[in-house]
Scaffold this motif. Structure first.
Motif, PDB file in Angstrom:
ATOM      1  N   ILE A 679       0.846  -1.206   0.000  1.00  0.00           N
ATOM      2  CA  ILE A 679       0.000   0.000   0.000  1.00  0.00           C
ATOM      3  C   ILE A 679       0.872   1.243   0.000  1.00  0.00           C
ATOM      4  N   LEU A 680       1.900   1.281   0.846  1.00  0.00           N
ATOM      5  CA  LEU A 680       2.791   2.440   0.932  1.00  0.00           C
ATOM      6  C   LEU A 680       3.593   2.624  -0.352  1.00  0.00           C
ATOM      7  N   LEU A 681       4.031   1.503  -0.944  1.00  0.00           N
ATOM      8  CA  LEU A 681       4.858   1.602  -2.147  1.00  0.00           C
ATOM      9  C   LEU A 681       4.050   2.036  -3.363  1.00  0.00           C
ATOM     10  N   ASN A 682       2.775   1.743  -3.402  1.00  0.00           N
ATOM     11  CA  ASN A 682       1.950   2.055  -4.566  1.00  0.00           C
ATOM     12  C   ASN A 682       1.054   3.260  -4.351  1.00  0.00           C
ATOM     13  N   MET A 683       1.229   3.945  -3.267  1.00  0.00           N
ATOM     14  CA  MET A 683       0.457   5.149  -2.980  1.00  0.00           C
ATOM     15  C   MET A 683       0.867   6.259  -3.944  1.00  0.00           C
ATOM     16  N   ALA A 684      -0.061   7.125  -4.275  1.00  0.00           N
ATOM     17  CA  ALA A 684       0.253   8.269  -5.141  1.00  0.00           C
ATOM     18  C   ALA A 684       1.371   9.092  -4.514  1.00  0.00           C
ATOM     19  N   LEU A 685       2.206   9.672  -5.354  1.00  0.00           N
ATOM     20  CA  LEU A 685       3.397  10.383  -4.860  1.00  0.00           C
ATOM     21  C   LEU A 685       3.033  11.489  -3.888  1.00  0.00           C
ATOM     22  N   GLY A 686       2.020  12.281  -4.255  1.00  0.00           N
ATOM     23  CA  GLY A 686       1.643  13.388  -3.372  1.00  0.00           C
ATOM     24  C   GLY A 686       1.196  12.897  -2.011  1.00  0.00           C
ATOM     25  N   SER A 687       0.366  11.900  -2.008  1.00  0.00           N
ATOM     26  CA  SER A 687      -0.123  11.332  -0.736  1.00  0.00           C
ATOM     27  C   SER A 687       1.030  10.731   0.062  1.00  0.00           C
ATOM     28  N   ALA A 688       1.958  10.076  -0.646  1.00  0.00           N
ATOM     29  CA  ALA A 688       3.095   9.473   0.044  1.00  0.00           C
ATOM     30  C   ALA A 688       3.972  10.524   0.696  1.00  0.00           C
ATOM     31  N   MET A 689       4.185  11.640   0.013  1.00  0.00           N
ATOM     32  CA  MET A 689       5.034  12.705   0.574  1.00  0.00           C
ATOM     33  C   MET A 689       4.363  13.359   1.776  1.00  0.00           C
ATOM     34  N   LEU A 690       3.066  13.591   1.650  1.00  0.00           N
ATOM     35  CA  LEU A 690       2.340  14.168   2.791  1.00  0.00           C
ATOM     36  C   LEU A 690       2.376  13.212   3.998  1.00  0.00           C
ATOM     37  N   LEU A 691       2.202  11.923   3.738  1.00  0.00           N
ATOM     38  CA  LEU A 691       2.244  10.934   4.826  1.00  0.00           C
ATOM     39  C   LEU A 691       3.619  10.903   5.469  1.00  0.00           C
ATOM     40  N   GLU A 693       5.806  13.275   5.549  1.00  0.00           N
ATOM     41  CA  GLU A 693       5.979  14.530   6.292  1.00  0.00           C
ATOM     42  C   GLU A 693       5.257  14.462   7.631  1.00  0.00           C
ATOM     43  N   ALA A 694       4.051  13.920   7.622  1.00  0.00           N
ATOM     44  CA  ALA A 694       3.273  13.801   8.876  1.00  0.00           C
ATOM     45  C   ALA A 694       3.958  12.857   9.862  1.00  0.00           C
ATOM     46  N   LEU A 695       4.489  11.745   9.327  1.00  0.00           N
ATOM     47  CA  LEU A 695       5.154  10.789  10.215  1.00  0.00           C
ATOM     48  C   LEU A 695       6.423  11.374  10.810  1.00  0.00           C
ATOM     49  N   GLU A 699       3.487  13.809  14.493  1.00  0.00           N
ATOM     50  CA  GLU A 699       2.060  13.967  14.764  1.00  0.00           C
ATOM     51  C   GLU A 699       1.517  12.653  15.344  1.00  0.00           C
ATOM     52  N   ASP A 700       0.194  12.572  15.466  1.00  0.00           N
ATOM     53  CA  ASP A 700      -0.428  11.336  15.963  1.00  0.00           C
ATOM     54  C   ASP A 700      -0.283  10.271  14.879  1.00  0.00           C
ATOM     55  N   THR A 701       0.854   9.546  14.934  1.00  0.00           N
ATOM     56  CA  THR A 701       1.211   8.640  13.842  1.00  0.00           C
ATOM     57  C   THR A 701       0.219   7.496  13.687  1.00  0.00           C
ATOM     58  N   ALA A 702      -0.313   6.988  14.792  1.00  0.00           N
ATOM     59  CA  ALA A 702      -1.249   5.859  14.692  1.00  0.00           C
ATOM     60  C   ALA A 702      -2.487   6.252  13.903  1.00  0.00           C
ATOM     61  N   GLU A 703      -3.001   7.424  14.195  1.00  0.00           N
ATOM     62  CA  GLU A 703      -4.196   7.887  13.480  1.00  0.00           C
ATOM     63  C   GLU A 703      -3.889   8.188  12.024  1.00  0.00           C
ATOM     64  N   VAL A 704      -2.709   8.764  11.798  1.00  0.00           N
ATOM     65  CA  VAL A 704      -2.313   9.085  10.416  1.00  0.00           C
ATOM     66  C   VAL A 704      -2.173   7.816   9.598  1.00  0.00           C
ATOM     67  N   LEU A 705      -1.517   6.796  10.143  1.00  0.00           N
ATOM     68  CA  LEU A 705      -1.341   5.533   9.428  1.00  0.00           C
ATOM     69  C   LEU A 705      -2.682   4.831   9.204  1.00  0.00           C
ATOM     70  N   ALA A 706      -3.563   4.908  10.227  1.00  0.00           N
ATOM     71  CA  ALA A 706      -4.872   4.263  10.095  1.00  0.00           C
ATOM     72  C   ALA A 706      -5.684   4.886   8.972  1.00  0.00           C
ATOM     73  N   ASP A 707      -5.503   6.193   8.719  1.00  0.00           N
ATOM     74  CA  ASP A 707      -6.249   6.872   7.649  1.00  0.00           C
ATOM     75  C   ASP A 707      -5.929   6.297   6.280  1.00  0.00           C
ATOM     76  N   VAL A 708      -4.721   5.727   6.117  1.00  0.00           N
ATOM     77  CA  VAL A 708      -4.349   5.171   4.810  1.00  0.00           C
ATOM     78  C   VAL A 708      -4.359   3.644   4.826  1.00  0.00           C
ATOM     79  N   GLY A 709      -4.950   3.056   5.890  1.00  0.00           N
ATOM     80  CA  GLY A 709      -5.088   1.599   5.935  1.00  0.00           C
ATOM     81  C   GLY A 709      -3.902   0.861   6.491  1.00  0.00           C
ATOM     82  N   ILE A 710      -3.066   1.527   7.313  1.00  0.00           N
ATOM     83  CA  ILE A 710      -1.902   0.884   7.927  1.00  0.00           C
ATOM     84  C   ILE A 710      -2.195   0.715   9.420  1.00  0.00           C
ATOM     85  N   TYR A 711      -2.298  -0.553   9.863  1.00  0.00           N
ATOM     86  CA  TYR A 711      -2.654  -0.820  11.254  1.00  0.00           C
ATOM     87  C   TYR A 711      -1.593  -1.620  12.002  1.00  0.00           C
TER      88      TYR A 711
END
Length: 731
Positions: A679-691, A693-695, A699-711
């Motif tokens: 999922i992380l490797l095939n994510m759109a570039l913009g979304s991957a960069m924002l993710l 940056e957030a990590l 920030e609240d990394t658990a919530e951020v990862l959960a938003d993109v399906g990473i648990y």
């Protein structure tokens, strides 16, 4: 000198002393003395006027007291006279009481004589009724004599009680002999017993014979001695459990007893130490052939007399069982030192007991052969023999050439049951069947301990077999041992929930509690054990631990084989693969074919050789290892361009997951880490960069990862995977 003057001089000296200056005190002294004189004179004057009245009062008081004393003396004299008269009357009463006592004693003596006379009269009447051949009157008179005996049981006239007992026994024996002879003639007419030559006779007994049988049976039932006077003949302490049967049943058994003694004692060919089944079978046959007739023809007579405590069928069975017990008791000393004969005798005795209880419905409260087998010396020998033969049987089971062959059957195919597993459980079940009829929980617990010991011995033997060197666990004996462990464990768990083993578990806990100290007992009462446990818990824990170890070993072996084939796949050029747009369609990565092929072959092999529950544990264990391996050895250590990321996702989704999809509807649930990496490797570039940056921004990394399906993936691993993207790392 006058004492008064001396006293006056002493008073002056005390007041004035030797100092002349004190003479001035004389006027004061004179005045004080004068005052004291006046007071004395005044008191004397008052006393002279009051004295006559006080003296008079004192005299009157003395006279009154004197009168009271005279009255009391008079009353005392009167009472004394009354007492003298009363004592004279009591002496007369004592004389009367002596006469009354003599009268009462004479009355008791007269009653005693009346009782003796009444007993003699009943005896005379019995003699008369016998001469008149009036059997019914004879039995009625005997019943009266029995009633007299019951009434005198609490009497202190021991000689009278003894006389009555002796008289009762005399008439009982006489009448018993009389009616026994008549009863035997009736039984001959009825062709009793129904065996031998009588068995082939199909003639129906005459109504007259049956009527006479009922009448004499009724007489014999009423001829029973009272319990307090009966003296059963017990030849050994073992037979004290056998309550004497009623007279009719005793006479019905007597011809069978004679036949039994004839055939199974002495030098008869039918009396063989190596054939105990012969006499056991004979007893069972007699019970089958006669109990229904006894129930139909004797029980109604007992019921009509109100003798509800008599169960004719049970008494008849008990009388015949006593024959078998006596014979068994006499045979055991001759067989204790021959294991083969002893074992055979035990087998037959237990089979006899089982047939009695289960088929012929002999009540559990009635004694039978197990009472002989549970004597201390015999029981110890029995338990040791069971252990010896069970150990030998286990050796034979494991050394059999077909020990590890799979048994075929629709209900056991999924369990991959081996021959040795089934044989071992059959051995345990056989032991259970042999001791299940023992009445004492303590004896059954000793056999349970033997079974638990055998289970542990079995586990140790399997462990010893595993110590051999095997190049490939899948082609060795290990999977079959694993199947054996699992099947034995599952069956023991089922047994633990049966009534038999639940009862033993209860008795075992009670026994353990008794052995605890007061402190431990308190702890036990505060912390009761799990209600769902069973007697096999400790044995199951050891078996299941070995099972887990073998599952892990097989899983690890398969995982190593798959990993060995994965080297080209791990080191492939994931950073320089063609993008999905450049290819007509994606296909499996060529370097991954050997790995996927090995995995598919191993899974197929595991499914073929392992029981279904074990296979499910194994592939799940294997999936967890591969999930971690693919993440750490591919996703974390390689750089991925868009083509490489798409190819990895294709390999996982279209090749890896379908291999496990044969065994579960949701294989992706067992590969969460590598799935999240794709999922992380095939994510759109913009979304991957924002993710990213957030990590990195904490920030609240658990919530951020959960938003993109990473648990399941950790923050650090997610950052590493994102940075492995060439489109991010190049910026």
């Amino acid at each position: 000198m006058d004492p008064i003057k001396v006293k006056v001089i002493q008073e002056f000296n005390a007041e004035l002393g030797s100092d002349l200056k004190n003479l001035g005190k004389i006027p004061q002294l004179h005045e004080r003395l004068q005052h004291e004189r006046n007071n004395i004179e005044k008191s004397l004057s008052l006393a002279s006027t009051e004295a006559p009245s006080k003296v008079k009062a004192a005299i009157e008081g003395v006279d009154r007291i004197n009168n009271e004393i005279e009255e009391l003396v008079k009353i005392s004299n009167d009472l004394e006279q009354v007492l003298i008269e009363q004592l004279q009357q009591d002496s007369k009463i004592d004389g009367i009481r002596e006469n009354v006592d003599k009268i009462e004693e004479l009355q008791r003596a007269l009653s005693y004589l009346y009782l003796v006379k009444s007993i003699e009269d009943i005896c005379d009447e019995i003699e008369g009724s016998l001469l008149a051949k009036d059997d019914k009157l004879t039995i009625t008179l005997y019943a009266n004599l029995t009633e007299r005996n019951s009434q005198l049981q609490s009497s202190t006239c021991h000689h009278l009680v003894t006389y009555l007992h002796d008289t009762l026994h005399f008439w009982h024996n006489y009448l018993k002999d009389k009616f026994t002879a008549e009863y035997n003639e009736i039984l001959k007419a009825l062709k009793w017993p129904f065996c031998g030559s009588n068995l082939n006779l199909s003639t129906t007994p005459s109504l007259d014979a049956m009527a006479r049988f009922s009448t004499v049976t009724e007489y014999l039932l009423q001829l029973q001695l009272p319990e307090e006077t009966a003296k059963p003949a017990v030849t050994s302490s073992l037979l004290t459990d056998f309550i004497p049967v009623s007279l009719p049943i005793l006479l019905l058994i007597r011809p069978l007893r004679r036949r039994f003694i004839y055939h199974f004692t002495g030098a008869k060919q039918t009396n063989r130490l190596d054939k105990p089944e012969w006499f056991f079978t004979q007893i069972l046959t007699w019970i089958r052939d006669h109990t229904e007739w006894v129930r139909m023809n004797v029980q109604p007579i007992a019921n009509s007399l109100g003798l509800d405590h008599i169960n004719a069928k049970v008494e008849f069975m008990r009388g015949l069982v006593q024959l078998a017990v006596e014979k068994l008791y006499s045979e055991l000393p001759n067989m204790q030192y021959d294991d083969a004969l002893f074992a055979h005798l035990i087998d037959e005795a237990l089979g006899f007991e089982r047939e009695l209880r289960d088929t012929l419905l002999y009540p559990a409260s009635q004694p039978a052969t197990v009472f002989v087998l549970t004597q201390a010396q015999i029981f110890v020998k029995w338990v040791n023999m069971e252990k010896k033969y069970a150990t030998e049987k286990m050796d034979a089971i494991l050394s059999s050439e077909t020990a590890w062959e799979r048994l075929m059957g629709t209900d056991i195919d999924d369990m991959k049951v081996t021959e040795c597993a089934e044989a071992f459980l059959t051995l345990l079940m056989t032991i259970t069947d042999r001791y299940s009829h023992l009445p004492q929980p303590g004896h059954r617990l000793q056999f349970l301990e033997l079974q638990l010991e055998l289970v542990d011995d079995w586990r140790v033997r399997l462990l010893q077999l595993l110590h051999e060197d095997y190049e490939d666990p899948l082609t060795s004996i290990m999977p079959r041992i694993l199947n054996t462990l699992h099947y034995v464990s599952s069956v023991l768990k089922e047994w633990g929930a049966t009534v038999h083993f639940l009862q033993l578990h209860y008795f075992k806990k009670q026994s353990d509690v008794i052995e605890l100290s007061v402190e431990k007992l308190a702890e036990t009462s505060e912390n009761p054990g799990d209600e769902d446990d069973s007697v096999f818990d400790e044995a199951l824990a050891l078996l299941q631990r070995l099972e887990r170890e073998l599952v892990n070993e097989i899983s690890n072996s398969v995982a190593l084989d798959v990993k060995a084939k994965s080297r080209p796949y791990r080191t492939d050029k994931w950073f320089a693969m063609q993008s999905e747009k450049e290819l007509a369609s994606l296909s499996v990565t060529p370097s991954g074919c050997p790995m996927f092929q090995e995995l598919a072959a191993r899974l197929n092999t595991l499914q073929d050789i392992l029981a279904l529950p074990l296979f499910n544990k194994t592939w799940k264990n294997l999936a967890a290892q591969l999930d971690q391996y693919l993440l750490e050895e591919i996703a974390v250590v390689n750089q991925f361009n868009s083509g490489g990321a798409a190819q990895l996702q294709y390999d996982i989704v279209r090749n890896l997951l379908p291999l496990f999809g044969l065994y579960t509807n949701k294989p992706e649930a067992y590969f969460p880490l590598i799935k999240e990496a794709t999922i992380l490797l095939n994510m759109a570039l913009g979304s991957a960069m924002l993710l990213l940056e957030a990590l990195e921004g904490n920030e609240d990394t658990a919530e951020v990862l959960a938003d993109v399906g990473i648990y399941k993936m950790t923050e650090d691993i997610a950052i590493t995977v994102l940075r492995n993207r060439t489109d991010i790392s190049s910026q």
